[in-house]
Scaffold this active site. Structure first.
Site, PDB file in Angstrom:
ATOM      1  N   ASP A 195      45.045 -62.956  14.962  1.00 38.99           N
ATOM      2  CA  ASP A 195      45.304 -61.849  14.054  1.00 38.99           C
ATOM      3  C   ASP A 195      46.709 -61.960  13.470  1.00 38.99           C
ATOM      4  O   ASP A 195      47.658 -62.286  14.191  1.00 38.99           O
ATOM      5  CB  ASP A 195      45.169 -60.544  14.855  1.00 38.99           C
ATOM      6  CG  ASP A 195      45.380 -59.323  13.998  1.00 38.99           C
ATOM      7  OD1 ASP A 195      44.479 -58.995  13.216  1.00 38.99           O
ATOM      8  OD2 ASP A 195      46.463 -58.693  14.108  1.00 38.99           O
ATOM      9  N   GLU A 226      44.443 -66.114  10.931  1.00 39.74           N
ATOM     10  CA  GLU A 226      44.280 -65.220   9.802  1.00 39.74           C
ATOM     11  C   GLU A 226      45.493 -65.342   8.895  1.00 39.74           C
ATOM     12  O   GLU A 226      46.569 -64.830   9.199  1.00 39.74           O
ATOM     13  CB  GLU A 226      44.116 -63.778  10.291  1.00 39.74           C
ATOM     14  CG  GLU A 226      43.491 -62.901   9.233  1.00 39.74           C
ATOM     15  CD  GLU A 226      44.206 -61.613   9.023  1.00 39.74           C
ATOM     16  OE1 GLU A 226      45.278 -61.410   9.614  1.00 39.74           O
ATOM     17  OE2 GLU A 226      43.705 -60.806   8.243  1.00 39.74           O
TER      18      GLU A 226
HETATM   19  C1  LM2 Z   1      44.907 -57.837  10.688  1.00 36.88           C
HETATM   20  N1  LM2 Z   1      44.983 -59.063  10.386  1.00 36.88           N
HETATM   21  O1  LM2 Z   1      46.125 -59.636  10.141  1.00 36.88           O
HETATM   22  C2  LM2 Z   1      43.624 -57.153  10.903  1.00 36.88           C
HETATM   23  O2  LM2 Z   1      42.557 -57.946  10.402  1.00 36.88           O
HETATM   24  C3  LM2 Z   1      43.718 -55.807  10.250  1.00 36.88           C
HETATM   25  O3  LM2 Z   1      42.492 -55.140  10.341  1.00 36.88           O
HETATM   26  C4  LM2 Z   1      44.831 -55.031  10.948  1.00 36.88           C
HETATM   27  O4  LM2 Z   1      45.029 -53.754  10.331  1.00 36.88           O
HETATM   28  C5  LM2 Z   1      46.165 -55.764  10.824  1.00 36.88           C
HETATM   29  N2  LM2 Z   1      46.063 -57.182  10.769  1.00 36.88           N
HETATM   30  C6  LM2 Z   1      47.047 -55.435  12.017  1.00 36.88           C
HETATM   31  O5  LM2 Z   1      46.534 -56.040  13.184  1.00 36.88           O
HETATM   32  C7  LM2 Z   1      44.281 -52.705  10.908  1.00 36.88           C
HETATM   33  C8  LM2 Z   1      44.048 -51.635   9.860  1.00 36.88           C
HETATM   34  C9  LM2 Z   1      45.349 -50.911   9.544  1.00 36.88           C
HETATM   35  C10 LM2 Z   1      45.930 -50.348  10.834  1.00 36.88           C
HETATM   36  C11 LM2 Z   1      46.210 -51.537  11.754  1.00 36.88           C
HETATM   37  C12 LM2 Z   1      46.819 -51.115  13.091  1.00 36.88           C
HETATM   38  O6  LM2 Z   1      43.542 -52.236   8.663  1.00 36.88           O
HETATM   39  O7  LM2 Z   1      45.052 -49.806   8.652  1.00 36.88           O
HETATM   40  O8  LM2 Z   1      47.134 -49.659  10.552  1.00 36.88           O
HETATM   41  O9  LM2 Z   1      44.966 -52.198  12.043  1.00 36.88           O
HETATM   42  O10 LM2 Z   1      45.976 -50.262  13.791  1.00 36.88           O
HETATM   43  C13 LM2 Z   1      47.212 -48.339  11.030  1.00 36.88           C
HETATM   44  C14 LM2 Z   1      47.421 -47.333   9.893  1.00 36.88           C
HETATM   45  C15 LM2 Z   1      48.740 -47.629   9.209  1.00 36.88           C
HETATM   46  C16 LM2 Z   1      49.892 -47.558  10.232  1.00 36.88           C
HETATM   47  C17 LM2 Z   1      49.586 -48.520  11.378  1.00 36.88           C
HETATM   48  C18 LM2 Z   1      50.628 -48.415  12.489  1.00 36.88           C
HETATM   49  O11 LM2 Z   1      46.324 -47.478   8.967  1.00 36.88           O
HETATM   50  O12 LM2 Z   1      48.943 -46.650   8.178  1.00 36.88           O
HETATM   51  O13 LM2 Z   1      51.088 -47.990   9.609  1.00 36.88           O
HETATM   52  O14 LM2 Z   1      48.303 -48.193  11.950  1.00 36.88           O
HETATM   53  O15 LM2 Z   1      50.586 -47.180  13.115  1.00 36.88           O
HETATM   54  C19 LM2 Z   1      52.005 -46.971   9.266  1.00 36.88           C
END
Ligand code: LM2
Ligand code: CA
Length: 467
Positions: A195, A226
């Site tokens: 990731d 990735e």
């Molecule tokens: C990835 N690949 O590099 C994953 O495929 C992707 O799905 C992940 O994002 C990202 N990297 C981090 O591992 C997902 C999702 C984000 C989410 C993160 C963390 O798409 O929206 O972020 O996981 O859970 C969320 C909130 C975001 C916030 C973050 C930290 O949406 O607004 O940032 O958590 O609290 C302020």
């Protein structure tokens, strides 16, 4: 290198996105093994944060390297790996090693009961403390965010999405990450989808990879990273190939564009389209991020989605994946879970999970893919109007009709004379076919009707009778 084939000859990865461990185990035994899949990609197995509403993305915020997670317990994880191996299927784990939880999160609850505090950058079960994370410096921005996505230091040493960025330059952090991955290898894991690999300096990743044990099944773990394309130089996908393969995002978006345009263009689909070399590419139709961004085909695209998987499995470029996730309305929706957020068993019958890996045509194309491994594309045919056909040497032949009307044609299949099972609509059962058959004459020709939005596929292992 390309993913090594399993003893049954499989290399296709079923990406069972956020299936719980019990359901992955059952799928390996009941579907993936029998259909010839080579591997299953599973959700991040480390303990993650637990948040109100349990968005799916909780699992991308690690809070320890214990293996009690949303998908099940440590014991259930290990039992799943064993069940998959017994079914002849490798297990690739999603490795979240660039970061821990979000610095903006206030929850101190994790899925395995470990103590941690995002505000203090403290993860005592590892343990990690504030000095194990990148601050400013090395990140040049006081808020630790990434402002310039073409700047190597910012991309690799600032925080992606506020996620606390591990100081992977340090020997201690490298050792902890490698220790976690080696625990997984010890449980039988065969490889890793890394990731956010673009956000880890190549030297750091190279050091971590060098510390990994050989897998229990034998050989080095398959590492596919990735790397979202868009930046050049040291941040381009090619710059990461010293540490393993890369997920091919360009392949996914270009494939989607052709199925939304005219698939006759696919005749030259390959490295000249800007893809990484075949033996370095983990190719896909979509993944969990892309389906939410709607930059690729998704399960909402019906026949195009199915036919894109058929093409991917037939074409022979890279190590292919079949994506099987859950249906959602809102981008943040959780997979079906209990009140505490633990993901419940997958039910393929009630319209909550897509179960793409079970689709008759797609799952049978895995066998077609395995049977044609190493054979070149031959006998290309297209009508210029969204219908194509080709063979892989003399082992398999497929026709794909992405147009709105049926195509009837006498095709040169490259196959030996015989009666073949159309594996898109029938399963081979012994030497019988549960669906329609196609006769190939002594000059390799077959007259076939391919319905609108449909395909026909034949291969040598499914010869019913020879004439
Ligand atoms: C990835 N690949 O590099 C994953 O495929 C992707 O799905 C992940 O994002 C990202 N990297 C981090 O591992 C997902 C999702 C984000 C989410 C993160 C963390 O798409 O929206 O972020 O996981 O859970 C969320 C909130 C975001 C916030 C973050 C930290 O949406 O607004 O940032 O958590 O609290 C302020
Ligand atoms: Ca980083």
């Amino acid at each position: 290198a390309q993913a090594a084939a399993t003893p049954n000859g499989g290399d296709v990865i079923a990406n069972l996105f956020q299936w719980n461990w019990n359901s992955v185990a059952a799928e390996c035994t009941g579907v993936l093994g029998p259909k010839g899949y080579g591997a299953v990609q599973v959700a991040p197995p480390q303990e993650s944060i637990s948040l109100p509403g349990h968005p799916w993305w909780e699992v991308y915020q690690p809070v320890s390297y214990n293996l009690n997670s949303r998908m099940g317990t440590d014991a259930q994880f290990r039992a799943m790996v064993t069940a998959c191996h017994n079914a002849g299927v490798k297990v690739y784990a999603d490795a979240v090693i660039n970061h821990m939880a979000g610095s903006n999160q206030t929850s101190t609850t994790g899925y395995g009961g470990s103590a941690f505090s995002p505000s203090a950058y403290s993860y005592s079960a590892v343990p990690y403390a504030k000095s194990d994370f990148h601050g400013s410096p090395p990140c040049p921005n006081a808020d630790l965010g990434i402002n310039d996505w073409n700047n190597v230091t910012q991309v690799q040493e600032c925080q992606l999405l506020n996620l606390e960025d591990l100081n992977t330059e340090s020997d201690y952090v490298r050792g902890k990450i490698a220790g976690y991955l080696n625990t997984l290898i010890g449980a039988g894991v065969d490889g890793f989808r890394v990731d956010a690999a673009k956000h880890i300096a190549q030297a750091d990743m190279g050091n971590i990879v060098s510390r990994l044990s050989d897998t229990r099944w034998g050989g080095r773990p398959y590492v596919y990273q990735e790397i979202f394309p868009g930046s050049g130089g040291q941040l381009a996908p090619a710059a990461f190939e010293g540490n393993g393969s890369v997920l091919e995002f360009t392949y996914a978006s270009k494939l989607s564009q052709q199925f939304n345009g005219n698939i006759a263009n696919l005749k030259t689909f390959g490295q000249s389209w800007g893809f990484e070399p075949s033996d370095k590419s983990a190719v896909m139709v979509t993944n969990h991020d892309l389906e939410r961004d709607k930059t690729t085909l998704t399960y909402n695209d019906g026949s195009k989605y199915k036919l894109a998987h058929v093409f991917e499995l037939a074409w022979g470029y890279g190590t292919p994946q079949v994506y099987s996730g859950f249906r959602y309305n809102n981008k943040d929706d959780s997979p079906p879970a209990d009140g505490s957020g633990f993901v419940t068993d997958v039910n393929c019958g009630n319209n909550t999970w897509t179960c793409t890996d079970r689709d008759q045509g797609i799952s049978n194309m895995v066998g077609w893919h395995n049977a044609t491994r190493g054979e070149s594309v031959a006998n290309w045919w297209d009508n210029g109007g969204n219908a194509i056909a080709f063979s892989r040497g003399s082992k398999g032949w497929v026709a794909i009709n992405n147009s709105g009307s049926a195509v009837t044609q006498t095709f040169t299949t490259g196959l030996a004379a015989g009666t073949y099972c159309d594996v898109i609509h029938g399963d081979l059962s012994g030497s019988d076919c549960t669906g329609p058959t196609v006769g190939v004459d002594g000059s390799g020709k077959a007259t076939v009707t391919v319905n609108a939005g449909d395909a026909v596929a034949l291969y040598t292992a499914t010869t019913g009778t020879t004439s």
